[in-house]
Design a protein around this motif. Sequence first.
Motif, mmCIF file in Angstrom:
data_model
loop_
_atom_site.group_PDB
_atom_site.id
_atom_site.type_symbol
_atom_site.label_atom_id
_atom_site.label_comp_id
_atom_site.label_asym_id
_atom_site.label_seq_id
_atom_site.Cartn_x
_atom_site.Cartn_y
_atom_site.Cartn_z
ATOM 1 N N TRP A 74 0.827 -1.209 0.000
ATOM 2 C CA TRP A 74 0.000 0.000 0.000
ATOM 3 C C TRP A 74 0.861 1.258 0.000
ATOM 4 O O TRP A 74 0.497 2.271 -0.605
ATOM 5 C CB TRP A 74 -0.961 0.008 1.189
ATOM 6 N N THR A 75 2.010 1.191 0.671
ATOM 7 C CA THR A 75 2.937 2.327 0.625
ATOM 8 C C THR A 75 3.373 2.596 -0.810
ATOM 9 O O THR A 75 3.499 3.754 -1.230
ATOM 10 C CB THR A 75 4.165 2.055 1.505
ATOM 11 N N ARG A 76 3.615 1.538 -1.572
ATOM 12 C CA ARG A 76 3.999 1.700 -2.977
ATOM 13 C C ARG A 76 2.870 2.356 -3.773
ATOM 14 O O ARG A 76 3.104 3.211 -4.617
ATOM 15 C CB ARG A 76 4.362 0.354 -3.586
ATOM 16 N N MET A 77 1.629 1.946 -3.495
ATOM 17 C CA MET A 77 0.491 2.564 -4.171
ATOM 18 C C MET A 77 0.370 4.048 -3.831
ATOM 19 O O MET A 77 -0.059 4.854 -4.657
ATOM 20 C CB MET A 77 -0.808 1.857 -3.779
ATOM 21 N N MET A 78 0.759 4.402 -2.603
ATOM 22 C CA MET A 78 0.632 5.784 -2.124
ATOM 23 C C MET A 78 1.883 6.605 -2.393
ATOM 24 O O MET A 78 1.998 7.732 -1.908
ATOM 25 C CB MET A 78 0.337 5.777 -0.616
ATOM 26 N N ARG A 79 2.803 6.057 -3.159
ATOM 27 C CA ARG A 79 4.093 6.714 -3.359
ATOM 28 C C ARG A 79 3.949 8.121 -3.936
ATOM 29 O O ARG A 79 4.682 9.040 -3.563
ATOM 30 C CB ARG A 79 4.964 5.856 -4.280
ATOM 31 N N SER A 80 2.994 8.317 -4.833
ATOM 32 C CA SER A 80 2.831 9.629 -5.470
ATOM 33 C C SER A 80 2.409 10.709 -4.483
ATOM 34 O O SER A 80 2.594 11.906 -4.735
ATOM 35 C CB SER A 80 1.800 9.545 -6.603
ATOM 36 N N THR A 81 1.849 10.324 -3.337
ATOM 37 C CA THR A 81 1.425 11.295 -2.324
ATOM 38 C C THR A 81 2.549 11.653 -1.361
ATOM 39 O O THR A 81 2.399 12.587 -0.566
ATOM 40 C CB THR A 81 0.239 10.746 -1.509
ATOM 41 N N GLY A 82 3.628 10.872 -1.382
ATOM 42 C CA GLY A 82 4.736 11.127 -0.471
ATOM 43 C C GLY A 82 4.538 10.549 0.920
ATOM 44 O O GLY A 82 5.326 10.828 1.825
ATOM 45 N N ALA A 83 3.503 9.731 1.116
ATOM 46 C CA ALA A 83 3.242 9.144 2.431
ATOM 47 C C ALA A 83 4.338 8.144 2.799
ATOM 48 O O ALA A 83 4.784 7.358 1.971
ATOM 49 C CB ALA A 83 1.882 8.449 2.427
ATOM 50 N N LEU B 135 -3.339 3.137 -11.901
ATOM 51 C CA LEU B 135 -2.538 2.177 -12.657
ATOM 52 C C LEU B 135 -1.662 2.889 -13.686
ATOM 53 O O LEU B 135 -0.514 2.495 -13.919
ATOM 54 C CB LEU B 135 -3.457 1.170 -13.349
ATOM 55 N N ARG B 136 -2.191 3.937 -14.298
ATOM 56 C CA ARG B 136 -1.408 4.689 -15.279
ATOM 57 C C ARG B 136 -0.206 5.363 -14.616
ATOM 58 O O ARG B 136 0.892 5.374 -15.175
ATOM 59 C CB ARG B 136 -2.295 5.725 -15.958
ATOM 60 N N GLN B 137 -0.415 5.867 -13.406
ATOM 61 C CA GLN B 137 0.678 6.514 -12.678
ATOM 62 C C GLN B 137 1.754 5.506 -12.285
ATOM 63 O O GLN B 137 2.946 5.828 -12.293
ATOM 64 C CB GLN B 137 0.142 7.201 -11.418
ATOM 65 N N MET B 138 1.342 4.290 -11.941
ATOM 66 C CA MET B 138 2.304 3.271 -11.523
ATOM 67 C C MET B 138 3.158 2.792 -12.685
ATOM 68 O O MET B 138 4.318 2.421 -12.499
ATOM 69 C CB MET B 138 1.566 2.075 -10.906
ATOM 70 N N GLY B 139 2.608 2.776 -13.882
ATOM 71 C CA GLY B 139 3.342 2.267 -15.036
ATOM 72 C C GLY B 139 3.311 0.748 -15.070
ATOM 73 O O GLY B 139 2.985 0.085 -14.073
ATOM 74 N N ILE B 140 3.654 0.158 -16.218
ATOM 75 C CA ILE B 140 3.586 -1.295 -16.367
ATOM 76 C C ILE B 140 4.523 -1.998 -15.387
ATOM 77 O O ILE B 140 4.145 -2.975 -14.737
ATOM 78 C CB ILE B 140 3.911 -1.702 -17.821
ATOM 79 N N ALA B 141 5.765 -1.500 -15.267
ATOM 80 C CA ALA B 141 6.720 -2.128 -14.346
ATOM 81 C C ALA B 141 6.204 -2.074 -12.906
ATOM 82 O O ALA B 141 6.284 -3.059 -12.161
ATOM 83 C CB ALA B 141 8.072 -1.438 -14.448
ATOM 84 N N GLY B 142 5.655 -0.916 -12.505
ATOM 85 C CA GLY B 142 5.109 -0.783 -11.160
ATOM 86 C C GLY B 142 3.926 -1.699 -10.923
ATOM 87 O O GLY B 142 3.773 -2.268 -9.838
ATOM 88 N N ASN B 143 3.084 -1.863 -11.941
ATOM 89 C CA ASN B 143 1.927 -2.745 -11.815
ATOM 90 C C ASN B 143 2.352 -4.204 -11.662
ATOM 91 O O ASN B 143 1.742 -4.972 -10.907
ATOM 92 C CB ASN B 143 1.022 -2.600 -13.039
ATOM 93 N N ILE B 144 3.405 -4.589 -12.381
ATOM 94 C CA ILE B 144 3.914 -5.958 -12.263
ATOM 95 C C ILE B 144 4.447 -6.202 -10.852
ATOM 96 O O ILE B 144 4.220 -7.264 -10.263
ATOM 97 C CB ILE B 144 5.005 -6.221 -13.317
ATOM 98 N N VAL B 145 5.143 -5.196 -10.296
ATOM 99 C CA VAL B 145 5.638 -5.321 -8.921
ATOM 100 C C VAL B 145 4.473 -5.515 -7.949
ATOM 101 O O VAL B 145 4.526 -6.357 -7.045
ATOM 102 C CB VAL B 145 6.466 -4.081 -8.519
ATOM 103 N N LEU B 146 3.404 -4.753 -8.128
ATOM 104 C CA LEU B 146 2.225 -4.890 -7.262
ATOM 105 C C LEU B 146 1.619 -6.286 -7.370
ATOM 106 O O LEU B 146 1.198 -6.875 -6.373
ATOM 107 C CB LEU B 146 1.174 -3.842 -7.626
ATOM 108 N N LEU B 147 1.574 -6.813 -8.589
ATOM 109 C CA LEU B 147 1.011 -8.147 -8.795
ATOM 110 C C LEU B 147 1.878 -9.216 -8.122
ATOM 111 O O LEU B 147 1.351 -10.142 -7.480
ATOM 112 C CB LEU B 147 0.887 -8.426 -10.292
ATOM 113 N N VAL B 148 3.193 -9.083 -8.236
ATOM 114 C CA VAL B 148 4.104 -10.033 -7.584
ATOM 115 C C VAL B 148 3.962 -9.936 -6.062
ATOM 116 O O VAL B 148 3.902 -10.962 -5.368
ATOM 117 C CB VAL B 148 5.562 -9.763 -8.008
ATOM 118 N N GLN B 149 3.898 -8.713 -5.549
ATOM 119 C CA GLN B 149 3.716 -8.537 -4.111
ATOM 120 C C GLN B 149 2.416 -9.181 -3.640
ATOM 121 O O GLN B 149 2.375 -9.813 -2.576
ATOM 122 C CB GLN B 149 3.724 -7.050 -3.754
#
Length: 334
Positions: free
Chosen positions: A64-73, A203-217
């Motif tokens: 969830w921290t990775r998902m919230m990365r754009s907010t700086g949390a 999902l667009r903000q995360m990018g394909i690589a970021g989305n793959i990381v989320l799926l693996v996590q």
Amino acid sequence: MTQTHSRKFIKTVPGFLVSAFFLWYTFRHVHPSEFRSLSFVHPLWVLGVIGFTLAGYTLRCVRWTRMMRSTGARFSTCARVLMTSLAANNIMPLRIGDIMRIFTYASDLGAAPSAIFSTVILEKLLDVFVVGLIFVGTMGGDLPVKIRRGADVALLVSTLGLLILMFGAGKLEAPVRKFFAAFPENKLVHKVEHWLLLAISMLRQMGIAGNIVLLVQSGIIWFCEGMIFVSAINLIGLKISPLGPWEAVSFANLSYMLPSSPGAIGPFEWAVKSSLVSHGAPQGVSAVFGLAIHAWMLISVTGAGGLIFLIHRIRMHNHTPLLNEIETLPTELP
């Protein structure tokens, strides 16, 4: 009792009735002696239960921290908010924990409620996809045909939907707006469009690589969750097919989709019992095991989240009663 309190109370009654029915249905043929027969046959597996619980929920906070990365949390803030919301969901009706995460803690996270809500949607999509995949891959032959067919269809639809969202998010906004524009003006349709666009934006903000990381996590998170069940089954020495614990963990978590009391009490126990029986376990032991593992999940997660919540309130010198804070929450999602 005020009119608002009365409406909220009435909304919770059907859920408690559903839970009562499933508890009766699950334990109606279980003799009291079977509750006393459950014991630790291989005590070292306690370390597995505790260790995989800690690992799984720590990784949920990391995800969830990775998902919230754009907010700086920061991780510490995200972990506190997430664990508090999970604890609240276990003890309060109407998914109050998720509402608190979106609204109450928006200022702590430095994000708009709509941005937080988009991460909650993505979180649910990832979890349902992985859990559905596990369930379809481990279903025993004794489960009703309707459940098996429904799971296959649901998995196919969720797989296609998630893959399209994850890898084509950058090109989806215009087609989605065009699709919903064809519907008559309706408040619910507008909200569904808004929620879907929020998920696409995230999902667009995360990018394909970021989305793959989320799926693996997400896959690792649910591996840890499954290993909690594997460890607990070995702890009590229950002889069962190797796939049994994995069907149990997936079916039990899918049971949260049924409207019931907080924590899915009743449907969870029924799902675990049905899964283990379909893989060769005795009915009585399976039902008692479902109750025991559910108790562990509720106590550990609610206890950890509640403790984190109380420590934070003491540090912030917040003396406002929790129920008063809940009363100030919006009645509708953003």
